[in-house]
Design an enzyme around this catalytic site. Sequence first.
Site, PDB file in Angstrom:
ATOM      1  N   ARG A 158      30.854 -21.061   3.754  1.00 22.74           N
ATOM      2  CA  ARG A 158      30.027 -21.393   4.896  1.00 22.74           C
ATOM      3  C   ARG A 158      28.546 -21.488   4.540  1.00 22.74           C
ATOM      4  O   ARG A 158      27.887 -22.488   4.824  1.00 22.74           O
ATOM      5  CB  ARG A 158      30.253 -20.274   5.900  1.00 22.74           C
ATOM      6  CG  ARG A 158      29.731 -20.403   7.237  1.00 22.74           C
ATOM      7  CD  ARG A 158      30.149 -19.145   7.998  1.00 22.74           C
ATOM      8  NE  ARG A 158      31.345 -18.553   7.369  1.00 22.74           N
ATOM      9  CZ  ARG A 158      32.494 -18.402   7.977  1.00 22.74           C
ATOM     10  NH1 ARG A 158      32.614 -18.733   9.238  1.00 22.74           N
ATOM     11  NH2 ARG A 158      33.524 -17.889   7.345  1.00 22.74           N
ATOM     12  N   THR A 159      28.030 -20.461   3.884  1.00 20.52           N
ATOM     13  CA  THR A 159      26.600 -20.425   3.613  1.00 20.52           C
ATOM     14  C   THR A 159      26.198 -21.556   2.673  1.00 20.52           C
ATOM     15  O   THR A 159      25.214 -22.260   2.895  1.00 20.52           O
ATOM     16  CB  THR A 159      26.212 -19.065   3.007  1.00 20.52           C
ATOM     17  OG1 THR A 159      26.637 -18.038   3.901  1.00 20.52           O
ATOM     18  CG2 THR A 159      24.712 -18.968   2.814  1.00 20.52           C
ATOM     19  N   LYS A 181      28.229 -17.399 -20.683  1.00 18.88           N
ATOM     20  CA  LYS A 181      28.023 -17.300 -22.132  1.00 18.88           C
ATOM     21  C   LYS A 181      27.088 -16.141 -22.475  1.00 18.88           C
ATOM     22  O   LYS A 181      26.647 -16.006 -23.611  1.00 18.88           O
ATOM     23  CB  LYS A 181      27.448 -18.610 -22.681  1.00 18.88           C
ATOM     24  CG  LYS A 181      28.333 -19.817 -22.438  1.00 18.88           C
ATOM     25  CD  LYS A 181      27.637 -21.087 -22.916  1.00 18.88           C
ATOM     26  CE  LYS A 181      28.413 -22.334 -22.518  1.00 18.88           C
ATOM     27  NZ  LYS A 181      27.613 -23.552 -22.698  1.00 18.88           N
ATOM     28  N   ARG A 228      22.372 -17.015  -4.377  1.00 23.32           N
ATOM     29  CA  ARG A 228      23.235 -15.917  -3.964  1.00 23.32           C
ATOM     30  C   ARG A 228      23.662 -15.181  -5.218  1.00 23.32           C
ATOM     31  O   ARG A 228      23.962 -15.794  -6.238  1.00 23.32           O
ATOM     32  CB  ARG A 228      24.473 -16.428  -3.244  1.00 23.32           C
ATOM     33  CG  ARG A 228      25.513 -15.318  -3.108  1.00 23.32           C
ATOM     34  CD  ARG A 228      26.585 -15.639  -2.120  1.00 23.32           C
ATOM     35  NE  ARG A 228      26.069 -15.658  -0.772  1.00 23.32           N
ATOM     36  CZ  ARG A 228      26.847 -15.673   0.317  1.00 23.32           C
ATOM     37  NH1 ARG A 228      28.157 -15.679   0.185  1.00 23.32           N
ATOM     38  NH2 ARG A 228      26.321 -15.693   1.514  1.00 23.32           N
ATOM     39  N   HIS A 232      20.410 -10.748   3.708  1.00 26.50           N
ATOM     40  CA  HIS A 232      20.953 -12.093   3.935  1.00 26.50           C
ATOM     41  C   HIS A 232      20.093 -12.688   5.053  1.00 26.50           C
ATOM     42  O   HIS A 232      20.545 -12.820   6.192  1.00 26.50           O
ATOM     43  CB  HIS A 232      22.432 -11.989   4.338  1.00 26.50           C
ATOM     44  CG  HIS A 232      23.173 -13.291   4.252  1.00 26.50           C
ATOM     45  ND1 HIS A 232      22.546 -14.515   4.113  1.00 26.50           N
ATOM     46  CD2 HIS A 232      24.506 -13.566   4.276  1.00 26.50           C
ATOM     47  CE1 HIS A 232      23.447 -15.471   4.074  1.00 26.50           C
ATOM     48  NE2 HIS A 232      24.652 -14.927   4.161  1.00 26.50           N
TER      49      HIS A 232
END
Lengths: 432, 312
Positions: B58-59, B86, B108, B136
Amino acid sequence: MRILIKGARVLDPGSVDEKKDVLIDGEQIAAILDPSDASPSGAVPEDTGDVQVIDAAGLVLVPGLMDIHVHLREPGHEYKETIATGLAAAARGGFTAVCAMPNTVPVNDNSQVTTFILEKARQANKAKVYPAGAISKGSAGTNLAEIRDMQQAGIKAVTDDGLPVANAQLMRRALEYCNGLAMPVFVHAEDIALVNGGAMNEGPAATFWGIKGIPSAAEAVMVARDILLSQLTGAHVHFCHISCKESIDLIRWAKQQGIRVTCETAPHYFTLIDEDVKDYDTHFKMNPPLRSEEDRQAVIQGLVDGTIDAIASDHAPHSKEEKDLEFDQAAFGIVGLETSLSLSLKLVHDGFLTLEDLVRKMAKNPARILGMNNDIISGSRADLTLIDLEKKHTIDPGRFVSKSQNTPFGGMAVQGRAVTTMVDGKIVFQHP
Amino acid sequence: MRFMKKDILDIHSLDPDEISLILDTAMGMKEISQRPVKKVPTLRGKTIVLFFQEPSTRTKLSFEIAAKRLSADSVAITKTGSSMVKGETLIDTVKNLESMRPDVIVMRHSSSGAAVQVARRVDCSVINAGDGIHAHPSQALLDMMSVRENKGRLQGLKLAMIGDIAHSRVARSNIIGFSKMGAAVSICAPQTMIPAGIASLGCTVAPTMEACVADADVIMMLRIQKERQNDVLFPTEREYAGCFGLNKARLSLAAKDVTVMHPGPMNRGVEIASDVADAACSMILDQVTNGVALRMALYYLVAGGSRHADTD
């Protein structure tokens, strides 16, 4: 070659606190003289070319400071610190000796590693090392290491520091075994299950920043367990890096009962609190974590009333790469050898401790905990520290001789520092 | 009023005027999504990197659609598609991203504070799309936008929040945001989900779910994170639903015109009964719609709006 330390206030708690001249001959203190005795016309000439005179007017001469909780990282993690750089940092901080924790790679759990550490220290020719050996093989917490063998090689304490001894029965056996060897057992008090992946003190600050918290109880429940095991076995238990009120209350109670426990705290626990952790600066991340203001006050009170025997830095060097990470992924620990004395002197300047108290906690008691003497008397080894109590300066990590600069104290204004450090009659650090 | 912040990292660092400006701007953006041609040229030539190191549907989609509606060029990279697998460090990765001259990095990350640490090391704007259990902000802002749109105000409202507060960045940002805007926030959960000192963020802790939702204007249910069940927070979902699930009976204790919110994804039958989730009072899907407008507003304010008056 003899050395005459002239005009210092000589402070050896319980023995002397007055202006004296101290004559060092070879590796030993040859004489402690009244200033008049050492005048040019007196018993000790200063112009014969045979005596190096150190003008120590205005300075304090104390028994060599000892830091009984240091990570030198060698063998195995030489990119963080080597025995040579760590001992040079110790000397710069005013320490004539350190107790090196065994959590190297390989772990100091056998006499070969102990011998290697002592040989490297001898070559370094700076501060001395009194190694701590592991309690359990590989500090894995299952079988006892060969403690007697390591003792013959030179260890002065055992600990699985960095990790707790989770198994109480193994701890009981270690205490019983070490009691017969007159070997102190250093306890890293931490219940890993209660830590549960935390990275700073549990409380409003951790909640605000969204960092998983470590409760004080994670330390204190293990302190409680090992107090009872000391009582059961009669063995000497020394608690490392005590950070919270609950632990101090328990240790105070234990001492009142006559149980053989001692403990240390580190300068950051009486200088900083969890509210000082700002914007995810990983230089404020160590284990145990910075606690609350109430805990900080309890640490100071514990130092004042004698519950806390010693100040040790928990010098824990880490590379830039290991610190420049997300907060929960960055390494725990800060360097301390080169800031410990200045930060601790603040307790004296602020009137919490007398200078005599501080010398007990940074020189006398650390030696006693390791089963040694540390005196300024004629005939003893010349391990001495000259301190300038007044010099105001700013902590500058760029000037550290340690390989690592992971400190939260960069830029802090402090007062007082070591100016000369002497080990076995040799000057191993002289402030420029 | 001009918006002067380079980054949107958390709600704490926004003052009430800035929050109001963001919400007002978002209301203006909402209209664009209702046009037949849902695109304006406002951020043409701007580059937005969506750097998502945790799963998100969603975000991420919302940030991506918001960029396209403003004509910005957006590129998405994920952790598995980046050099971090890596062994490259976060800071090295974003310094590389920055070398390609993006205007905004939306990130995020699973570690609390990651966006804060990145923002002070790069010159471009950083929008935090969720960091660990810290913040958030875009979710909290869209929640405030939805409530303000629905109720006409935030000041004086009573917000009840129920669920795993301890492990929720949405909870932290909403507690700080709603209390900052004058709402009274009450929370409730088993103590295993209430972090130490939570009241200092600006809420009260209710003793029971019933007390928490009584007379509430807004009820916000948080998702029970099943993947956390290796850390024992409650015995069974059945027992949790019985004590802390929102059902019709509990809903009836709230204000008559109560609004029910959920940041999603929902566990139907656990923290929220299906009939409540689907009821008319629920504005869970409105939240998603507003999310796009709110994120358009954030882009505009940091990359195209008054902070860069000369490029406006």
